[in-house]
Design a protein around this motif. Structure first.
Motif, PDB file in Angstrom:
ATOM      1  N   VAL A 160       0.891  -1.591   0.356  1.00 47.08           N
ATOM      2  CA  VAL A 160      -0.004  -0.318   0.154  1.00 47.08           C
ATOM      3  C   VAL A 160       1.022   1.381  -0.048  1.00 47.08           C
ATOM      4  CG1 VAL A 160      -1.907  -1.208   0.893  1.00 47.08           C
ATOM      5  CG2 VAL A 160      -0.194  -0.237   2.690  1.00 47.08           C
ATOM      6  N   ALA A 161       2.206   1.060   0.546  1.00 40.95           N
ATOM      7  CA  ALA A 161       2.621   2.439   0.508  1.00 40.95           C
ATOM      8  C   ALA A 161       4.457   1.682   0.023  1.00 40.95           C
ATOM      9  CB  ALA A 161       2.683   3.423   1.695  1.00 40.95           C
ATOM     10  N   ARG A 162       5.629   2.644  -0.655  1.00 41.65           N
ATOM     11  CA  ARG A 162       6.621   2.675  -0.293  1.00 41.65           C
ATOM     12  C   ARG A 162       7.545   3.873  -0.064  1.00 41.65           C
ATOM     13  NH1 ARG A 162      10.485  -1.074  -3.678  1.00 41.65           N
ATOM     14  NH2 ARG A 162      13.126   0.608  -3.193  1.00 41.65           N
ATOM     15  N   VAL A 163       7.629   3.743   0.721  1.00 41.69           N
ATOM     16  CA  VAL A 163       8.239   5.234   1.539  1.00 41.69           C
ATOM     17  C   VAL A 163       9.955   5.152   1.012  1.00 41.69           C
ATOM     18  CG1 VAL A 163       8.395   6.526   3.613  1.00 41.69           C
ATOM     19  CG2 VAL A 163       6.674   5.565   3.362  1.00 41.69           C
ATOM     20  N   THR A 164      10.179   6.346   0.467  1.00 44.59           N
ATOM     21  CA  THR A 164      12.323   5.889   0.012  1.00 44.59           C
ATOM     22  C   THR A 164      12.538   6.785   1.364  1.00 44.59           C
ATOM     23  OG1 THR A 164      10.869   6.865  -2.271  1.00 44.59           O
ATOM     24  CG2 THR A 164      13.091   7.591  -1.689  1.00 44.59           C
ATOM     25  N   ASP A 165      13.521   6.532   1.042  1.00 44.30           N
ATOM     26  CA  ASP A 165      14.667   6.612   2.431  1.00 44.30           C
ATOM     27  C   ASP A 165      14.667   6.511   3.733  1.00 44.30           C
ATOM     28  OD1 ASP A 165      17.252   7.729   3.547  1.00 44.30           O
ATOM     29  OD2 ASP A 165      16.832   9.857   2.711  1.00 44.30           O
ATOM     30  N   MET A 166      13.478   6.122   4.648  1.00 45.93           N
ATOM     31  CA  MET A 166      12.601   5.704   5.426  1.00 45.93           C
ATOM     32  C   MET A 166      14.104   5.587   6.480  1.00 45.93           C
ATOM     33  SD  MET A 166       9.785   5.922   6.981  1.00 45.93           S
ATOM     34  CE  MET A 166       9.252   5.710   8.787  1.00 45.93           C
ATOM     35  N   LEU A 167      14.508   4.115   5.736  1.00 39.48           N
ATOM     36  CA  LEU A 167      15.838   4.519   7.252  1.00 39.48           C
ATOM     37  C   LEU A 167      16.567   4.794   6.660  1.00 39.48           C
ATOM     38  CD1 LEU A 167      13.279   0.787   7.736  1.00 39.48           C
ATOM     39  CD2 LEU A 167      13.650   3.161   9.070  1.00 39.48           C
TER      40      LEU A 167
END
Ligand SMILES: CC(C)(COP(=O)(O)OP(=O)(O)OC[C@H]1O[C@@H](n2cnc3c(N)ncnc32)[C@H](O)[C@@H]1OP(=O)(O)O)[C@@H](O)C(=O)NCCC(=O)NCCS
Length: 186
Positions: A160-167
């Motif tokens: 449902v989502a992919r967060v770039t540069d989350m970690l």
């Protein structure tokens, strides 16, 4: 080679936690080892699980479902009594989201790619469907952990989502994917 069908999958209780933590510490040695993807957002070579996670298991398995901090754990046990894999469900932190659970899992390196991950997912989903009030299972997975993402997608989870540069782990940037599975129509 032992068949995965010979593994018993059962709920874990307090007495299982010490061997479970030893298994998890060993499991963690695979995290990013030899160029494989990270599956925990902690630096490769870090030898032990964070203490907070151990405490969350110890406390959580005694807490009734839907109350803050609840957690349930299932273990796959091999014919010698050793842990071959695990899966856990836990409540979300938001008080208004008791109809959802978060999932974590892993399979011991010698048992991978034989269908155990699939069986563990069926076990947890079957439990959640049976009178828990849980309608959705959510998870977070490092986006480059393709074995896990493929397992979840094949089991019916949707990204449902992919967060770039989350970690950023040891100076390396990682995306984080959010996946969800609907247990029953709302
Ligand atoms: C991800 C993990 C749990 C998969 O467990 P498993 O028992 O090997 O999975 P299964 O054998 O049930 O595989 C089911 C399907 O998932 C996919 N899959 C599993 N491992 C895969 C891999 N290495 N590469 C590509 N697809 C893979 C395949 O579609 C597979 O079906 P197939 O074998 O018929 O092609 C295991 O690799 C693991 O413990 N990894 C480290 C910990 C981890 O990533 N945990 C999840 C954190 S979110």
């Amino acid at each position: 080679m032992d068949s995965v069908e010979r593994l018993a999958i059962r709920p874990a209780f307090e007495a299982d936690l010490a061997p479970f933590f030893a298994y998890l510490d060993d499991h963690l040695r695979d995290n990013g080892a030899g160029g494989t993807p990270l599956f925990q957002p902690i630096a490769p070579g870090q030898p032990r699980l964070p203490a907070g996670l151990r405490i969350a298991f110890i406390k959580g398995i005694e807490i009734p479902v839907a109350q803050p901090g609840w957690r349930r754990l299932w273990l796959a046990i091999d014919p010698y009594g050793d842990i071959a894999g695990h899966i856990d469900l836990r409540g979300r932190p938001e008080p208004a989201a008791t109809h959802r659970a978060m999932l974590g899992m892993g399979v011991h390196r010698v048992w991978r790619r034989r269908g155990l991950g699939r069986r563990l997912l069926e076990t947890a989903a079957g439990w959640a469907r049976a009178d828990t009030g849980i309608d959705w299972i959510d998870l977070e997975v490092l986006s480059d952990n393709l074995p896990a993402i493929e397992l979840y997608a094949r089991a019916g989870f949707t990204t449902v989502a992919r967060v770039t540069d989350m970690l950023r782990v040891a100076g390396v940037s990682h995306d984080l994917s959010y996946m969800t599975y609907r247990l029953r129509a709302g």
